[in-house]
Design an enzyme around this catalytic site. Sequence first.
Site, PDB file in Angstrom:
ATOM      1  N   THR A  51      -7.165  53.776  36.637  1.00 42.44           N
ATOM      2  CA  THR A  51      -6.993  54.339  35.295  1.00 42.44           C
ATOM      3  C   THR A  51      -7.790  53.534  34.271  1.00 42.44           C
ATOM      4  O   THR A  51      -8.496  54.102  33.422  1.00 42.44           O
ATOM      5  CB  THR A  51      -5.490  54.320  34.918  1.00 42.44           C
ATOM      6  OG1 THR A  51      -4.777  55.122  35.862  1.00 42.44           O
ATOM      7  CG2 THR A  51      -5.265  54.828  33.513  1.00 42.44           C
ATOM      8  N   GLN A 157     -10.531  58.756  45.003  1.00 40.27           N
ATOM      9  CA  GLN A 157     -10.084  59.445  46.220  1.00 40.27           C
ATOM     10  C   GLN A 157     -11.087  59.394  47.363  1.00 40.27           C
ATOM     11  O   GLN A 157     -10.762  59.818  48.477  1.00 40.27           O
ATOM     12  CB  GLN A 157      -9.767  60.915  45.890  1.00 40.27           C
ATOM     13  CG  GLN A 157      -8.494  61.100  45.087  1.00 40.27           C
ATOM     14  CD  GLN A 157      -7.246  60.788  45.895  1.00 40.27           C
ATOM     15  OE1 GLN A 157      -7.200  60.972  47.108  1.00 40.27           O
ATOM     16  NE2 GLN A 157      -6.216  60.300  45.227  1.00 40.27           N
ATOM     17  N   ALA A 178      -7.783  49.878  44.224  1.00 45.41           N
ATOM     18  CA  ALA A 178      -7.414  49.204  45.481  1.00 45.41           C
ATOM     19  C   ALA A 178      -6.285  49.899  46.223  1.00 45.41           C
ATOM     20  O   ALA A 178      -6.322  50.031  47.439  1.00 45.41           O
ATOM     21  CB  ALA A 178      -7.030  47.752  45.187  1.00 45.41           C
ATOM     22  N   HIS A 179      -5.256  50.360  45.476  1.00 40.73           N
ATOM     23  CA  HIS A 179      -4.069  50.816  46.205  1.00 40.73           C
ATOM     24  C   HIS A 179      -4.257  52.147  46.904  1.00 40.73           C
ATOM     25  O   HIS A 179      -3.438  52.546  47.730  1.00 40.73           O
ATOM     26  CB  HIS A 179      -2.820  50.816  45.302  1.00 40.73           C
ATOM     27  CG  HIS A 179      -2.751  51.920  44.304  1.00 40.73           C
ATOM     28  ND1 HIS A 179      -1.933  53.002  44.465  1.00 40.73           N
ATOM     29  CD2 HIS A 179      -3.394  52.106  43.129  1.00 40.73           C
ATOM     30  CE1 HIS A 179      -2.061  53.808  43.410  1.00 40.73           C
ATOM     31  NE2 HIS A 179      -2.934  53.280  42.589  1.00 40.73           N
ATOM     32  N   CYS A 303       1.824  62.332  39.162  1.00 41.56           N
ATOM     33  CA  CYS A 303       1.903  61.998  37.745  1.00 41.56           C
ATOM     34  C   CYS A 303       2.586  63.088  36.938  1.00 41.56           C
ATOM     35  O   CYS A 303       2.945  62.873  35.794  1.00 41.56           O
ATOM     36  CB  CYS A 303       0.518  61.742  37.184  1.00 41.56           C
ATOM     37  SG  CYS A 303      -0.378  60.549  38.151  1.00 41.56           S
TER      38      CYS A 303
HETATM   39  C1  LIG Z   1      -4.845  57.363  41.671  1.00 42.08           C
HETATM   40  C2  LIG Z   1      -5.982  57.902  40.903  1.00 42.08           C
HETATM   41  C3  LIG Z   1      -6.391  57.320  39.692  1.00 42.08           C
HETATM   42  C4  LIG Z   1      -5.635  56.189  39.049  1.00 42.08           C
HETATM   43  O1  LIG Z   1      -5.760  54.996  39.744  1.00 42.08           O
HETATM   44  P1  LIG Z   1      -4.645  53.853  39.470  1.00 42.08           P
HETATM   45  O2  LIG Z   1      -5.200  52.647  40.139  1.00 42.08           O
HETATM   46  O3  LIG Z   1      -3.387  54.351  40.108  1.00 42.08           O
HETATM   47  O4  LIG Z   1      -4.531  53.709  38.005  1.00 42.08           O
HETATM   48  C5  LIG Z   1      -7.479  57.851  39.046  1.00 42.08           C
HETATM   49  N1  LIG Z   1      -8.151  58.885  39.561  1.00 42.08           N
HETATM   50  C6  LIG Z   1      -7.808  59.462  40.737  1.00 42.08           C
HETATM   51  C7  LIG Z   1      -8.606  60.597  41.242  1.00 42.08           C
HETATM   52  C8  LIG Z   1      -6.703  59.005  41.439  1.00 42.08           C
HETATM   53  O5  LIG Z   1      -6.360  59.598  42.582  1.00 42.08           O
END
Ligand SMILES: *Cc1c(COP(=O)(O)O)cnc(C)c1O
Length: 363
Positions: A51, A157, A178-179, A303
Amino acid sequence: MSVFLEQHYGNPSSLYPIGRDAKESITEARETIAEAMGAERSEIIFTGSGTESDNFAIKGIMEAHPEKNELITSAIEHPAVIETALYMRKLGKKVTFIPVDECGIVDLDVLEKKVTQKTALVSIMHANNEIGTLQPIKEIVHIAKKKNVLVHSDAVQTFGKIDFDVHKLGVDLVSVSAHKIYGPKGVGALYIKKGTEIHPFVHGGHQEGRLRAGTENTAGIVGFGEAARIAAQLLKKDKKRLDYLAEQFKKGIESRISDIKFNGSEKERIKTTVNFSFLRLEAEAVLLALVTKGIFVSTGSACSEDSDDVSHVLTAINLTPEQARSCIRFSIGRFNTEDDIKTVLEELPKIIENLRSISAGSI
Ligand SMILES: *Cc1c(COP(=O)(O)O)cnc(C)c1O
């Protein structure tokens, strides 16, 4: 990571040895992540999340190019981009959301018409997080470059999941997190192509090339580097296995359950995200029934689960409210096995049939 929270606790900016250890390990992680996307080490800035990377890319570029007041993005971006774009609009920028077709692919003709010399940035995601659709990034870059416009892509993604090279894509900025590749939560990165003019996101000390000041999240960054290393190592072998499982899963659903709608693009997609509408049902009821079997899925996007709003992605691909409300996203990941797929294919048809008979009886 625990080593960096305990023994190597030094501040990477300090000169004493335990600080230098931390600094060297951050450099190593930066190198690994850069390599995984075909970039150079100096082009990677660590952030606090995917984000934040999206915020940084959009705000940093818009601020650095005040003579160009237009931002172009798509209707199906992650909220990290959509909300930042709406904030830019509040600040007086001209913001355009390019529509997508029923598969979720951006309309290149509209894009071509909207990109002008006044456009500072085109920000379009690589793969969508709800339906898995892949965007034609190379064509998007081609259109933008005709007008000398910078391109950002949210690749949260796809990084670590499909073959990924910033030069092949031709993009100027890329967000990763990372996650989403089994790394720690609370750390991300932004690729910024050498020579790109961008404003700092956090002002302060000299960290991260003065673009994102603040003492580094050493353990998180090291964990991200390790996650990227493992992802790159597994990529070929594991992608094949997971794509196969996902394909078996999708076919299995289609042959076992009637009155469903596949959401997304059959061709241009990341296979491990599988999204179906199960008509005449509320997705939440299906989700809760699956939980009792130890199967965890999502409705819409994580979300937007708290609100009654139908996801903007499902609206943008033209689903009816009924189709959107009955939509379930299945994600197949590294730790899933053939047995897991078998279990879902056994349990889900029973659940659907059962719920449908209940709701039919109540009408
Ligand atoms: C999960 C996600 C984010 C946000 O990433 P975070 O590290 O959770 O803030 C942004 N863009 C996409 C396409 C995501 O899947």
